[in-house]
Design an enzyme around this catalytic site. Structure first.
Site, PDB file in Angstrom:
ATOM      1  N   HIS A  23       5.658   6.177  -0.835  1.00 47.60           N
ATOM      2  CA  HIS A  23       6.639   4.754  -1.425  1.00 47.60           C
ATOM      3  C   HIS A  23       5.834   3.691  -0.885  1.00 47.60           C
ATOM      4  O   HIS A  23       4.712   3.886  -0.314  1.00 47.60           O
ATOM      5  CB  HIS A  23       7.901   4.903  -0.610  1.00 47.60           C
ATOM      6  N   HIS A  32       0.874  -1.224  -0.151  1.00 39.98           N
ATOM      7  CA  HIS A  32       0.140  -0.165   0.249  1.00 39.98           C
ATOM      8  C   HIS A  32       0.817   1.304  -0.034  1.00 39.98           C
ATOM      9  O   HIS A  32       2.163   1.150   0.159  1.00 39.98           O
ATOM     10  CB  HIS A  32      -0.770  -0.071   1.459  1.00 39.98           C
TER      11      HIS A  32
END
EC number: 3.1.4.58
Length: 190
Positions: free
Chosen positions: A133, A46
């Site tokens: 990220h 995620h």
């Protein structure tokens, strides 16, 4: 804190299954070359927008309402996987991650909307700058210092058409962490 009444939460942009599968294959190529203690389960991939931590369970519906409102008012984002990087001390990084490119400006705006919406509920923004990220692994575990130059040996995987991995992000999700479980993240539903 009474753990019965509190749950560990964070807000994130979910990743489509097809992208998770491609990243899982990429992680399998990377693992033998980078000895990290803990690799992320592919189901847990995620992009974190805000970590909330131990939160009163009865606050979850209010958080979800705020996220639904932000989602309704936001345009879908086109995101792409970007090269590998690390956080932490260069010789012994704490996190190995895949970068995010594409509509990063839109992602920053989305993150700020989430932060602003949750401040009235008692959540304070993180002091560090938001760096989009996807965490792949944690805790470098070798006595040999980490060699950042090796990161470029593992270019971002391509789609079957030979293009970079790209997807449309059109939702924000509230996740619950289960620290001793794999996969460890669960979508919170009403």
């Amino acid at each position: 804190m009474n753990s019965i009444n509190h749950i560990r939460l964070f807000v994130a942009v979910p990743i489509p299954s097809s992208i998770k599968q491609a990243i899982d294959t990429w992680m399998e190529e990377i693992k033998p070359h980078f000895p990290f203690r803990k690799w992320v389960h592919p189901s847990d991939l995620h992009i974190t927008l805000q970590f909330l931590g131990d939160t009163p369970a009865d606050l979850a519906p209010q958080i979800m309402l705020a996220l639904e409102q932000i989602s309704k008012e936001s345009s879908p984002l086109t995101l792409r996987l970007a090269p590998l990087g690390t956080f932490g001390r260069p010789p012994h990084p704490s996190v190995l991650w895949a970068g995010i490119s594409g509509d990063v400006e839109g992602l920053h705006s989305l993150q700020q909307q989430v932060v602003r919406a949750l401040i009235p509920m008692g959540f304070t923004p993180e002091e560090r700058t938001f760096h989009p990220h996807m965490t792949l692994a944690r805790n470098y575990a070798s006595t040999i210092p980490f060699d950042r130059t090796k990161l470029s040996d593992f270019p971002v995987p391509s789609s079957p058409e030979g293009k970079g991995l790209q997807w449309t992000a059109d939702e924000i999700t509230l996740y619950r962490s289960h620290l001793n479980r794999r996969p460890m993240y669960e979508v919170v539903t009403s």
